[in-house]
Design a protein around this motif. Structure first.
Motif, PDB file in Angstrom:
ATOM      1  N   ALA A   7       0.841  -1.202   0.000  1.00 34.29           N
ATOM      2  CA  ALA A   7       0.000   0.000   0.000  1.00 34.29           C
ATOM      3  C   ALA A   7       0.869   1.241   0.000  1.00 34.29           C
ATOM      4  CB  ALA A   7      -0.894  -0.012   1.236  1.00 34.29           C
ATOM      5  N   GLU A   8       0.383   2.305  -0.598  1.00 33.33           N
ATOM      6  CA  GLU A   8       1.127   3.558  -0.641  1.00 33.33           C
ATOM      7  C   GLU A   8       1.265   4.123   0.770  1.00 33.33           C
ATOM      8  OE1 GLU A   8       2.466   3.457  -4.109  1.00 33.33           O
ATOM      9  OE2 GLU A   8       2.744   5.368  -3.070  1.00 33.33           O
ATOM     10  N   PRO A   9       2.453   4.561   1.143  1.00 31.52           N
ATOM     11  CA  PRO A   9       2.603   5.124   2.487  1.00 31.52           C
ATOM     12  C   PRO A   9       1.905   6.468   2.601  1.00 31.52           C
ATOM     13  CG  PRO A   9       4.612   5.439   1.227  1.00 31.52           C
ATOM     14  CD  PRO A   9       3.713   4.606   0.382  1.00 31.52           C
ATOM     15  N   GLN A  10       1.524   6.808   3.813  1.00 37.88           N
ATOM     16  CA  GLN A  10       0.976   8.134   4.060  1.00 37.88           C
ATOM     17  C   GLN A  10       2.168   9.097   4.029  1.00 37.88           C
ATOM     18  OE1 GLN A  10      -0.837   8.355   7.905  1.00 37.88           O
ATOM     19  NE2 GLN A  10      -1.785  10.336   7.491  1.00 37.88           N
ATOM     20  N   GLU A  11       2.025  10.229   3.349  1.00 36.86           N
ATOM     21  CA  GLU A  11       3.153  11.154   3.232  1.00 36.86           C
ATOM     22  C   GLU A  11       2.861  12.461   3.953  1.00 36.86           C
ATOM     23  OE1 GLU A  11       4.986   9.593  -1.005  1.00 36.86           O
ATOM     24  OE2 GLU A  11       4.348  11.675  -0.820  1.00 36.86           O
ATOM     25  N   ILE A  12       3.891  12.972   4.608  1.00 38.32           N
ATOM     26  CA  ILE A  12       3.762  14.273   5.282  1.00 38.32           C
ATOM     27  C   ILE A  12       4.867  15.166   4.761  1.00 38.32           C
ATOM     28  CG2 ILE A  12       3.796  15.488   7.491  1.00 38.32           C
ATOM     29  CD1 ILE A  12       2.816  12.944   8.834  1.00 38.32           C
ATOM     30  N   THR A  13       4.474  16.231   4.099  1.00 35.72           N
ATOM     31  CA  THR A  13       5.470  17.150   3.530  1.00 35.72           C
ATOM     32  C   THR A  13       5.412  18.475   4.273  1.00 35.72           C
ATOM     33  OG1 THR A  13       3.819  17.792   1.918  1.00 35.72           O
ATOM     34  CG2 THR A  13       5.439  16.171   1.215  1.00 35.72           C
ATOM     35  N   GLY A  14       6.485  19.247   4.101  1.00 33.70           N
ATOM     36  CA  GLY A  14       6.531  20.555   4.767  1.00 33.70           C
ATOM     37  C   GLY A  14       7.956  20.998   5.009  1.00 33.70           C
ATOM     38  N   HIS A  15       8.785  20.061   5.395  1.00 33.52           N
ATOM     39  CA  HIS A  15      10.195  20.419   5.605  1.00 33.52           C
ATOM     40  C   HIS A  15      10.805  20.863   4.287  1.00 33.52           C
ATOM     41  CE1 HIS A  15      11.166  19.680   9.747  1.00 33.52           C
ATOM     42  NE2 HIS A  15      10.593  18.498   9.737  1.00 33.52           N
ATOM     43  N   THR A  16      11.710  21.857   4.387  1.00 29.65           N
ATOM     44  CA  THR A  16      12.314  22.397   3.175  1.00 29.65           C
ATOM     45  C   THR A  16      13.739  21.914   2.974  1.00 29.65           C
ATOM     46  OG1 THR A  16      12.957  24.333   4.452  1.00 29.65           O
ATOM     47  CG2 THR A  16      10.886  24.476   3.218  1.00 29.65           C
TER      48      THR A  16
END
Lengths: 128, 331
Positions: B134-143
């Motif tokens: 299954a596709e992992p849950q992704e959390i973006t924001g860090h630059t």
């Protein structure tokens, strides 16, 4: 001058010949009950284990019976490097590492007695 | 009688040791995993440092390593753009999770069902280990590249530290940032203590302690040299730190007083962690070794044995009611 703390021995380092994870360690024996499944279950389902054990015993018994059935029969061994040889099967060693055969027919002649390395054998067949 | 610290050196790695982690206390003791630039993370018995096995499979430097509480699973993060999950009993590779860049950090949830990863692609990912396809849950924001990502607050939140000089607290469900800390320089390490909700952060020469839920600052302590990693004792009476000057420092957490400093490593100290029972702490260094240090020097524990000079040992044996035995003092 403080006395240095004494030590029983140094920590054991890696074994140069293996990657470790001793299968005879109490932890391995207790936790690695199934070696086939790469199941991520840390809980052991006793029913599943029971079923797996039954299947394993059945397969093992069938295999051992084929070895008995093969004794003194002509067997074709298909090996790596496209090697196909015929021989009369004698016996296997306890760990199935070597097969003792007689009259092994090779491209350079017939070998009266020989040992075949099992890890080199891909498949073998014989007529019942 | 005050004894001098004798660290136990664990050899075996051929390149710098960049990360290490302890498991919880299991019926078989506790365990230690070390991440090394030689690509071969190792599992060791936690109280003795004895090698148990090497996880073979990575094709690049291993930057992060962790064990689950029961020490039945291990996870590693590597420069070969993968994170791997391993069976920590058999040493077999169980899962390979492909990423788009170097993976730096891996962390299991308490029930070992999910794995958190973070790395140079600046994205935090949550994998369900039971459904790896299954596709992992992704959390973006860090630059910038993520150095460390950890579960916190009963696995409902995530703490991450990145090269963008921020530490962020995320909500797992909404994937939104709850709180953020900004620094003048990159955070070198982060440790989360669930019991008491304490976050230990190091940057420059500073070791900082925060409340992990509110990210409120508790206190900061400055060390004599640039610190790469620090760890707080389970009882919260001491903390240890190590960094550029190759030394290990031990501080009193309440008074911030430097209690001891230990030489031993031949290179900068990259990681340091207390064992789950607090009896020892392990350090990993650029010199390729792990060293185990006693928290209370002089105590008999693991491979350390208290050997008193003849008179004192006979006296203590008489007092304890057992026959006197001749001990030889090493000095």
């Amino acid at each position: 001058m403080r006395t240095p703390m004494s030590v029983l021995r140094l920590p054991r380092g890696p074994d140069p010949n293996s990657r470790g994870f001793d299968p005879n360690s109490p932890r391995f024996i207790a936790l690695c009950s199934t070696t086939i499944s790469s199941s991520t279950d840390t809980e052991t389902d006793s029913v599943q284990i029971g079923e797996e054990q039954c299947a394993r015993s059945m397969l093992r018994e069938s295999f051992l019976r084929t070895l008995i059935a093969m004794t003194n029969k002509q067997v074709q061994f298909y090996m790596y490097e496209r090697v196909k040889v015929n021989a009369v099967f004698g016996a296997s060693d306890i760990d199935v590492l070597n097969f003792q055969v007689s009259d092994l027919q090779t491209p350079i002649g017939v070998q009266k007695e020989a040992l075949l390395r099992c890890q080199d054998v891909i498949l073998y067949s014989f007529d019942l | 009688m005050a004894m001098r610290q004798t660290p136990l050196t664990c050899s075996g790695h051929t390149r710098p040791v960049v990360d290490l982690a302890f498991s919880g206390i299991t019926p078989y003791g506790y365990f230690l995993i070390s991440a090394c630039k030689d690509g071969k993370p190792m599992l060791r018995q936690g109280d003795t440092g004895d090698w148990i096995g090497t996880f073979l499979g990575h094709k690049g430097a291993v930057w992060g390593a962790t064990l689950n509480k029961e020490a039945t699973k291990a996870a590693t993060a590597a420069a070969d753009f993968t994170a791997k999950v391993w069976d920590a009993v058999s040493g077999d590779e169980v899962l390979t999770l492909a990423h788009k860049h170097i993976v730096k950090s891996v962390n299991f949830t308490q029930d070992s069902s999910c794995l958190l990863t973070g790395g140079n692609d600046k994205t935090i990912r949550i994998y369900d280990i039971n459904k790896p396809e299954a596709e992992p849950q992704e959390i973006t924001g860090h630059t910038s590249a993520i150095k460390k990502a950890l579960w916190c607050n009963n696995d409902t939140q995530i703490l991450s530290a990145a090269d963008d000089k921020t530490v962020r607290l995320w909500d797992r469900t909404s994937t939104a940032v709850v709180k953020q800390l900004s620094f003048d320089m990159s955070v070198s390490s982060m440790e989360y203590i669930p019991d008491g909700e304490v976050l230990v952060i190091t940057y420059g020469k500073t070791i900082a302690f925060y409340n992990a839920l509110s990210l409120d600052l508790i206190k900061t302590v400055d060390a004599p040299a640039s610190i790469h990693s620090a760890s707080l004792h389970p009882d919260k009476d001491f903390f240890v730190a190590g960094g550029d000057d190759f030394k290990l420092y031990k501080y009193d957490y309440s008074t911030k007083e430097e209690l001891e400093s230990y030489k031993g490593h031949f290179g900068p100290v990259h990681c340091v962690r207390f064992s789950p029972d607090g009896e020892l702490y392990a350090s990993g260094s650029e010199d390729g070794t792990l060293r185990l240090w006693q928290t209370e020097v002089g105590k008999t524990y693991g491979l350390w044995k208290c050997v008193l000079p003849d008179f004192l040992s006979q006296l203590s044996c008489v007092l304890a009611g057992s026959p006197p035995v001749c001990h030889i003092a090493i000095g």
